[in-house]
Motif scaffolding. Structure first.
Motif, PDB file in Angstrom:
ATOM      1  N   GLY A  97       0.714  -1.073  -0.177  1.00  0.00           N
ATOM      2  CA  GLY A  97       0.033  -0.042  -0.098  1.00  0.00           C
ATOM      3  C   GLY A  97       0.822   1.311   0.034  1.00  0.00           C
ATOM      4  N   ASN A  98       2.137   1.115  -0.273  1.00  0.00           N
ATOM      5  CA  ASN A  98       3.054   2.379  -0.140  1.00  0.00           C
ATOM      6  C   ASN A  98       2.699   3.288  -1.410  1.00  0.00           C
ATOM      7  OD1 ASN A  98       4.222   2.037   2.113  1.00  0.00           O
ATOM      8  ND2 ASN A  98       5.583   0.547   1.141  1.00  0.00           N
ATOM      9  N   VAL A  99       1.947   2.783  -2.393  1.00  0.00           N
ATOM     10  CA  VAL A  99       1.643   3.921  -3.449  1.00  0.00           C
ATOM     11  C   VAL A  99       0.623   4.791  -3.182  1.00  0.00           C
ATOM     12  CG1 VAL A  99      -0.478   2.502  -4.288  1.00  0.00           C
ATOM     13  CG2 VAL A  99       0.763   3.699  -6.032  1.00  0.00           C
ATOM     14  N   ASN A 100      -0.030   4.782  -1.971  1.00  0.00           N
ATOM     15  CA  ASN A 100      -0.684   5.637  -1.327  1.00  0.00           C
ATOM     16  C   ASN A 100       0.058   6.623  -0.239  1.00  0.00           C
ATOM     17  OD1 ASN A 100      -3.177   4.545  -2.308  1.00  0.00           O
ATOM     18  ND2 ASN A 100      -2.984   2.933  -0.814  1.00  0.00           N
ATOM     19  N   HIS A 101       1.478   6.524  -0.420  1.00  0.00           N
ATOM     20  CA  HIS A 101       2.077   7.375   0.541  1.00  0.00           C
ATOM     21  C   HIS A 101       3.383   8.068  -0.234  1.00  0.00           C
ATOM     22  CE1 HIS A 101      -0.456   6.026   3.917  1.00  0.00           C
ATOM     23  NE2 HIS A 101      -0.188   4.893   3.520  1.00  0.00           N
TER      24      HIS A 101
ATOM     25  N   ASN B 147       9.098   5.876  -0.929  1.00  0.00           N
ATOM     26  CA  ASN B 147       8.082   5.358  -1.948  1.00  0.00           C
ATOM     27  C   ASN B 147       8.008   5.950  -3.343  1.00  0.00           C
ATOM     28  OD1 ASN B 147       7.307   3.840   0.514  1.00  0.00           O
ATOM     29  ND2 ASN B 147       5.821   5.539   0.988  1.00  0.00           N
TER      30      ASN B 147
ATOM     31  N   ASP C 209      -3.194   8.545 -12.437  1.00  0.00           N
ATOM     32  CA  ASP C 209      -3.020   8.316 -11.022  1.00  0.00           C
ATOM     33  C   ASP C 209      -2.420   6.933 -10.769  1.00  0.00           C
ATOM     34  OD1 ASP C 209      -3.550   8.404  -8.417  1.00  0.00           O
ATOM     35  OD2 ASP C 209      -5.496   8.525  -8.445  1.00  0.00           O
TER      36      ASP C 209
ATOM     37  N   THR D 106      -2.356   5.520  -7.959  1.00  0.00           N
ATOM     38  CA  THR D 106      -3.259   4.821  -6.988  1.00  0.00           C
ATOM     39  C   THR D 106      -4.429   3.800  -7.598  1.00  0.00           C
ATOM     40  OG1 THR D 106      -4.560   6.743  -6.592  1.00  0.00           O
ATOM     41  CG2 THR D 106      -2.641   6.585  -5.225  1.00  0.00           C
ATOM     42  N   THR D 107      -4.515   4.140  -8.767  1.00  0.00           N
ATOM     43  CA  THR D 107      -5.615   3.339  -9.794  1.00  0.00           C
ATOM     44  C   THR D 107      -5.082   1.940 -10.053  1.00  0.00           C
ATOM     45  OG1 THR D 107      -5.103   4.276 -11.734  1.00  0.00           O
ATOM     46  CG2 THR D 107      -6.639   5.409 -10.499  1.00  0.00           C
TER      47      THR D 107
ATOM     48  N   ARG E  38      -3.874  -1.489  -9.240  1.00  0.00           N
ATOM     49  CA  ARG E  38      -4.006  -2.401  -7.907  1.00  0.00           C
ATOM     50  C   ARG E  38      -3.916  -3.931  -8.313  1.00  0.00           C
ATOM     51  NH1 ARG E  38      -9.005  -0.782  -9.721  1.00  0.00           N
ATOM     52  NH2 ARG E  38     -10.461  -2.667 -10.113  1.00  0.00           N
TER      53      ARG E  38
END
Length: 365
Positions: A161-165, A171, A203, A205-206, A208
């Motif tokens: 989940g480091n793509v969100n940080h 990251n 983006d 974060t899209t 996954r």
């Protein structure tokens, strides 16, 4: 031979169905009077330490020869890929010693024309001795180095989940590494298809993980970057004013498989059908690709992204390209069954033996 080489050679002979276990009552071999009076066959019998046939169910039996096959190459493969790794893991010196020992024995077989009908098979076995030490060393190195920089970056971004940080420098650097490796290197066809979707995903974060599977794979092809590809990528990085070095990358193409084994409750290769399986492409750095050989097997956890790209999350086990399981391995600790007239234990038995009638009466309430 010294004690270590003797032990190794005996284990090699055991895999070939030859009894090389220690003998009792061999003092007659040093009795000159016995030797003088004995004929050639008797002398050979009392001085021999290795026996072919007639040594029980653990070894080759002349009366059951249809269930055995002469295969020098398979025995060498099984010895160097399974026995040696069980004994010494990836000890470089031990593996080199074992390979040289067996090669010298095979050279003796060839030199004395022991079995001319199997010359090609013996030559193939010698080739295994030549490649085994290097390949076993590479297996040890790959165990520590895999899954590689690109796959570690993908795991960190999309599994952890480091793509969100991305506000954190570490990251963000992983995202840059992931995108540059996937977009710049001329990788396999499936990776190229995923590249277009990565470009469309403004983006990050899209992006996954859509599936995670643990599977055993066999390497069927290795595609390494060419020199002109490396030069072209360096020029692109310079034009992009990227002050960084990007490790050359390529792909391995793999198909599902299973490790050979002797367990009765697990599927075997002859029970599995992989005819409809599609090749999968895994991106790896060239420094890792140089240590792979076609035929190597890996048990690993693979994740697939919604852009169609697969990456390695974890590598659980590696096997060399010549990995071979021999049924004789199952006989290493096997003992001949012995008749026992003692009745089997039951609910009426105590630890020390059957319960006496008086004891049964005293135990009743």
């Amino acid at each position: 031979m010294d004690q270590e080489r003797t032990n190794l050679f005996n284990k090699y002979l055991f895999l070939g169905g030859i009894d090389a276990s220690p003998r009792q009552f061999t003092g007659m071999a040093n009795d000159q009077e016995t030797i003088t009076e004995a004929d050639a066959d008797h002398i050979r019998a009392i001085t021999a330490t290795d026996f072919v046939g007639g040594s029980g169910g653990r070894f080759y039996d002349n009366s059951d020869s249809e269930n055995w096959e002469v295969d020098f190459e398979a025995v060498v493969k099984g010895f160097l890929s399974r026995t040696m790794t069980d004994l010494y893991m990836y000890d470089v010196r031990a593996n080199e010693t074992a390979a040289d020992l067996i090669k010298n024995f095979l050279n003796y077989v060839l030199m004395h024309d022991v079995c001319p009908e199997y010359v090609e098979n013996v030559m193939a076995a010698r080739h295994v001795c030549d490649i085994a030490p290097t390949e076993l060393r590479y297996m040890h190195e790959l165990t520590a180095e895999l899954p590689g920089s690109f796959n570690r970056a993908a795991r960190s971004l999309f599994c952890e989940g480091n793509v969100n940080h991305l506000d954190q420098d570490a990251n963000f650097e992983m995202l840059v590494l992931f995108r540059l490796t996937a977009l710049l290197w001329p990788l396999g066809q499936k990776v190229k298809q995923a590249r277009e979707k990565i470009l469309e995903a403004e983006d990050p974060t899209t992006i996954r993980v859509v599936s995670t599977t643990e599977e055993t794979y066999r390497v069927v092809e290795i595609e390494r970057p060419r020199r002109k590809d490396i030069k072209a990528v360096e020029e692109q990085l310079e034009a992009m004013k990227q002050g960084r070095k990007l490790k050359p990358a390529g792909v391995i193409r793999v198909l599902p498989t299973v490790f050979e084994h002797g367990w009765g409750n697990m599927p075997r290769s002859d029970e599995m059908n992989f005819d409809d399986a599609e090749e999968e492409e895994i991106v790896l750095e060239d420094e890792l690709l140089g240590k792979f050989e076609v035929g190597m097997k890996l048990r690993m956890t693979v994740c697939e992204l919604n852009v169609g790209l697969r990456f390695i999350k974890d590598v659980h086990e590696l096997r060399v390209s010549f990995d071979t399981f021999l049924p004789q391995n199952l006989m290493s600790n096997w003992r001949e069954p012995v008749a026992n007239e003692r009745p089997p234990p039951s609910i009426h038995s105590s630890i020390d033996g059957p319960v006496a009638p008086d004891e049964e009466m005293e135990g009743e309430v």
